[in-house]
Motif scaffolding. Structure first.
Motif, PDB file in Angstrom:
ATOM      1  N   ALA A 174       0.878  -1.264   0.034  1.00 35.00           N
ATOM      2  CA  ALA A 174      -0.086   0.039  -0.029  1.00 35.00           C
ATOM      3  C   ALA A 174       0.705   1.231  -0.040  1.00 35.00           C
ATOM      4  CB  ALA A 174      -0.836  -0.035   1.598  1.00 35.00           C
ATOM      5  N   LEU A 175       2.135   1.023   0.263  1.00 38.61           N
ATOM      6  CA  LEU A 175       2.988   2.492   0.285  1.00 38.61           C
ATOM      7  C   LEU A 175       3.419   2.696  -1.100  1.00 38.61           C
ATOM      8  CD1 LEU A 175       5.314   1.309   3.322  1.00 38.61           C
ATOM      9  CD2 LEU A 175       3.604   3.017   3.156  1.00 38.61           C
ATOM     10  N   PRO A 176       3.144   3.967  -1.409  1.00 34.29           N
ATOM     11  CA  PRO A 176       3.811   4.794  -2.752  1.00 34.29           C
ATOM     12  C   PRO A 176       5.181   4.429  -2.999  1.00 34.29           C
ATOM     13  CG  PRO A 176       2.157   6.189  -1.929  1.00 34.29           C
ATOM     14  CD  PRO A 176       2.425   5.217  -0.866  1.00 34.29           C
ATOM     15  N   GLY A 177       5.560   3.989  -4.167  1.00 37.56           N
ATOM     16  CA  GLY A 177       6.977   3.811  -4.178  1.00 37.56           C
ATOM     17  C   GLY A 177       7.616   2.804  -3.568  1.00 37.56           C
ATOM     18  N   HIS A 178       6.978   1.831  -3.248  1.00 36.12           N
ATOM     19  CA  HIS A 178       7.585   0.476  -2.531  1.00 36.12           C
ATOM     20  C   HIS A 178       8.263  -0.334  -3.731  1.00 36.12           C
ATOM     21  CE1 HIS A 178       3.873  -1.266  -4.264  1.00 36.12           C
ATOM     22  NE2 HIS A 178       4.325  -2.373  -4.400  1.00 36.12           N
ATOM     23  N   GLN A 179       7.969  -0.118  -4.830  1.00 38.17           N
ATOM     24  CA  GLN A 179       8.661  -1.195  -6.026  1.00 38.17           C
ATOM     25  C   GLN A 179      10.357  -1.096  -6.045  1.00 38.17           C
ATOM     26  OE1 GLN A 179       6.341   1.263  -6.542  1.00 38.17           O
ATOM     27  NE2 GLN A 179       4.713   0.341  -7.173  1.00 38.17           N
ATOM     28  N   LEU A 180      10.558  -2.042  -6.207  1.00 30.68           N
ATOM     29  CA  LEU A 180      12.323  -2.470  -6.262  1.00 30.68           C
ATOM     30  C   LEU A 180      12.501  -2.904  -7.539  1.00 30.68           C
ATOM     31  CD1 LEU A 180      12.837  -3.941  -2.632  1.00 30.68           C
ATOM     32  CD2 LEU A 180      13.252  -1.585  -3.524  1.00 30.68           C
ATOM     33  N   SER A 181      13.391  -2.375  -7.981  1.00 24.55           N
ATOM     34  CA  SER A 181      14.095  -2.815  -9.711  1.00 24.55           C
ATOM     35  C   SER A 181      14.955  -3.849  -9.506  1.00 24.55           C
ATOM     36  CB  SER A 181      14.856  -1.634 -10.379  1.00 24.55           C
ATOM     37  OG  SER A 181      16.094  -1.399  -9.394  1.00 24.55           O
ATOM     38  N   TYR A 182      14.991  -4.616 -10.327  1.00 21.69           N
ATOM     39  CA  TYR A 182      16.051  -5.596 -10.423  1.00 21.69           C
ATOM     40  C   TYR A 182      17.337  -5.395  -9.950  1.00 21.69           C
ATOM     41  CZ  TYR A 182      19.063  -9.738 -12.301  1.00 21.69           C
ATOM     42  OH  TYR A 182      20.180 -10.535 -12.008  1.00 21.69           O
ATOM     43  N   ARG A 183      17.871  -4.244 -10.308  1.00 21.86           N
ATOM     44  CA  ARG A 183      19.067  -3.712  -9.791  1.00 21.86           C
ATOM     45  C   ARG A 183      19.223  -3.390  -8.497  1.00 21.86           C
ATOM     46  NH1 ARG A 183      23.537  -3.852  -8.199  1.00 21.86           N
ATOM     47  NH2 ARG A 183      24.807  -1.973  -8.011  1.00 21.86           N
ATOM     48  N   ALA A 184      18.103  -2.758  -7.758  1.00 26.78           N
ATOM     49  CA  ALA A 184      17.878  -2.490  -6.419  1.00 26.78           C
ATOM     50  C   ALA A 184      17.939  -3.935  -5.607  1.00 26.78           C
ATOM     51  CB  ALA A 184      16.486  -1.676  -5.952  1.00 26.78           C
ATOM     52  N   ARG A 185      17.183  -5.029  -6.136  1.00 27.87           N
ATOM     53  CA  ARG A 185      17.168  -6.298  -5.334  1.00 27.87           C
ATOM     54  C   ARG A 185      18.522  -6.843  -5.530  1.00 27.87           C
ATOM     55  NH1 ARG A 185      13.540  -8.919  -8.439  1.00 27.87           N
ATOM     56  NH2 ARG A 185      12.679  -7.361  -9.770  1.00 27.87           N
ATOM     57  N   GLU A 186      18.987  -6.850  -6.645  1.00 31.36           N
ATOM     58  CA  GLU A 186      20.583  -7.367  -6.721  1.00 31.36           C
ATOM     59  C   GLU A 186      21.563  -6.572  -5.809  1.00 31.36           C
ATOM     60  OE1 GLU A 186      23.362  -8.302 -10.730  1.00 31.36           O
ATOM     61  OE2 GLU A 186      23.055  -6.381 -10.152  1.00 31.36           O
ATOM     62  N   ALA A 187      21.323  -5.396  -5.488  1.00 31.55           N
ATOM     63  CA  ALA A 187      22.204  -4.748  -4.722  1.00 31.55           C
ATOM     64  C   ALA A 187      21.802  -5.382  -3.259  1.00 31.55           C
ATOM     65  CB  ALA A 187      22.075  -3.009  -4.568  1.00 31.55           C
TER      66      ALA A 187
END
Length: 508
Positions: free
Chosen positions: A317-330
């Motif tokens: 429910a939080l705006p902007g919670h999405q994580l890109s592949y690069r962020a998850r890799e980091a």
């Protein structure tokens, strides 16, 4: 706060929700930095995209000063801009404590707390992990009355072997790779033969083992199916697994409950385990260590059976919670290892600049070949750049003879190695906050359904970067977690506590 929560559950839940929201606000603010690939440092001009006030300080910082920015102790100070200090302080404060022991780092060594027969075929890092996780599972077993453990993603069976032979628990090991199942069974038989030779002639320590081998099952847990149903194993394993090989709808064959564990359960396997726990009364408790966050399914989750990120309604429910592949890799980075390289000015830091320069050359020759997963070698930092490129360019399908490796442009890029390392440091600062958000999402998912849960920094992060264990149960965890953080193999390797004596009695 991550170890043994003392506040009421609703207060913990609110605190965790606030932390998740704060992390997301930080990540949204610095999303371009988080989503950047270091190999694009030159091709996309990443240095110029940093805040102008940060650039001079970062460009003049020594590796030891960069280590201090990450929170490492003992490095000389630096005159950082206040906005950079605030960024670093926020990133460090929002990440879960990793429980790094005090004192000088030391490499992993053979564990004196494991029977010598249980150390065979097991690297020191893994010995540390199975000993620590095994003790936690034994505590869970005592607290829940469950003596049966299901180890999902068991690999070569090292954890299962310790739980069965070392702790006397009834263990079912599930692994999708049939080759690893066969190897695990071979190791079990090897250990049983050795036990037969030494029985009656054992000396203490070490503690005696029980001749109780784990049961191995080839198959994959089906996220959408009821507990106990497996998918066929990955080829070239044996034929499809039987239905409900993990027991009936209530758990084990006698109708009891089971404990479920996964040591570094990759990608979507971690949320699948949590989903099974939430939906299956047969599972009394779970102890889970995740890894490979970049392999998580991202986006809206199927109702009733979430499979990736986000799991919780709170985070979704939080705006902007999405994580890109690069962020998850980091989020899979080894922060403590990078700190050590910075403190020592390790030549390995050179590899980041080498790869960024190589990417620039590849894109100049053929833009369609960008972001290839090239592996020029683990010892690449020991080579000159020319030697490195001679190895890397053919992996991209390019002839090194047609690429200028000694041009002025290449030399100018190589002279910016200190900037590349500084840029990497900023990404390392954010990485623990991303991992915390992913793990918080899982914690909140369980709390939303009324379960007792905690995140425990169980392993030494210096050589086991994914060291946070998510523990969840249908009953309170206070007795399970009490004192667990004090029983560190690293600080008292050869000294048994009173709890260890209790454990020894249970084992024998």
């Amino acid at each position: 706060a991550a170890m043994a929560p003392q506040s009421p559950p609703h207060e913990q839940h609110s605190r965790e929700q606030r932390r998740a929201a704060d992390i997301i606000r930080l990540l949204v603010l610095y999303r371009p930095l988080l989503d950047a690939f270091v190999i694009d440092f030159f091709t996309e001009g990443l240095w110029a995209q940093l805040p102008p006030a940060w650039q001079p300080a970062l460009a003049s910082a020594s590796p030891a000063q960069l280590a201090g920015l990450l929170g490492a102790r003992g490095g000389p100070g630096a005159a950082w801009p206040l906005s950079l200090l605030a960024f670093a302080a926020a990133a460090r404060a929002l990440a879960f404590p990793r429980g790094c022991p005090a004192g000088s780092p030391r490499p992993p060594c053979q564990s004196s707390r494991l029977h010598p027969l249980l150390r065979r075929h097991v690297k020191p890092k893994k010995q540390h992990e199975i000993q620590r996780l095994g003790k936690l599972l034994w505590r869970l077993s005592r607290a829940t009355g469950c003596e049966r453990v299901v180890d999902i993603g068991a690999g070569q069976g090292h954890l299962s072997r310790f739980l069965a032979f070392g702790l006397g628990l009834s263990v079912t090991a599930v692994e999708s790779d049939g080759r690893l199942v066969g190897l695990a069974e071979r190791f079990d038989q090897e250990l049983l033969r050795e036990l037969g030779k030494t029985r009656g002639h054992e000396r203490l320590p070490p503690r005696p083992l029980t001749p109780r081998a784990p049961q191995h099952v080839a198959g994959r847990l089906d996220p959408a199916a009821p507990w106990g149903e497996l998918l066929p194993p990955d080829p070239p394993g044996p034929g499809p697994a039987a239905r409900n090989p993990l027991g009936g709808p209530r758990g084990s064959e006698d109708g009891g409950q089971v404990l479920v564990t996964g040591l570094h359960a990759c990608g979507d396997l971690s949320p699948a385990l949590l989903s099974h726990f939430a939906r299956s009364p047969a599972v009394a408790a779970v102890a889970l260590v995740g890894c490979c966050y970049m392999k998580l399914s991202a986006g809206p989750q199927p109702p009733g059976c979430p499979t990736g990120y986000p799991l919780s309604t709170s985070v979704a429910a939080l705006p902007g919670h999405q994580l890109s592949y690069r962020a998850r890799e980091a989020a899979c980075h080894a922060l403590e290892e990078f700190q050590g390289r910075l403190r020592g000015g390790s030549p390995q830091l050179r590899a980041h600049c080498y790869r960024a320069v190589l990417e620039s050359l590849i894109c100049a020759a053929d833009p369609a070949k960008r972001h290839l997963g090239l592996q020029p070698g683990r010892k690449a930092h020991t080579l000159s750049f020319s030697q490195y490129a001679q190895l890397g360019l053919p992996l991209a399908g390019l002839d090194p003879a047609g690429v200028p490796l000694d041009s002025g442009a290449v030399g100018a890029m190589l002279e910016q190695q200190h900037k590349v390392v500084a840029f990497c440091t900023l990404g390392q600062l954010l990485a623990p906050a991303v991992e915390t958000l992913i793990l918080l999402d899982r914690l909140l998912y369980l709390r939303e359904q009324g379960f007792h849960c905690a995140l425990v920094p169980l392993f030494n992060p210096r050589f086991s970067p994914r060291n946070l264990v998510l523990v969840a149960a249908r009953t309170p965890l206070a007795t399970v977690l009490a004192g667990l953080d004090k029983d560190s193999e690293d600080s008292s390797e050869d000294t048994d506590s009173s709890e260890d004596e209790d454990l020894e009695e249970a084992e024998s």
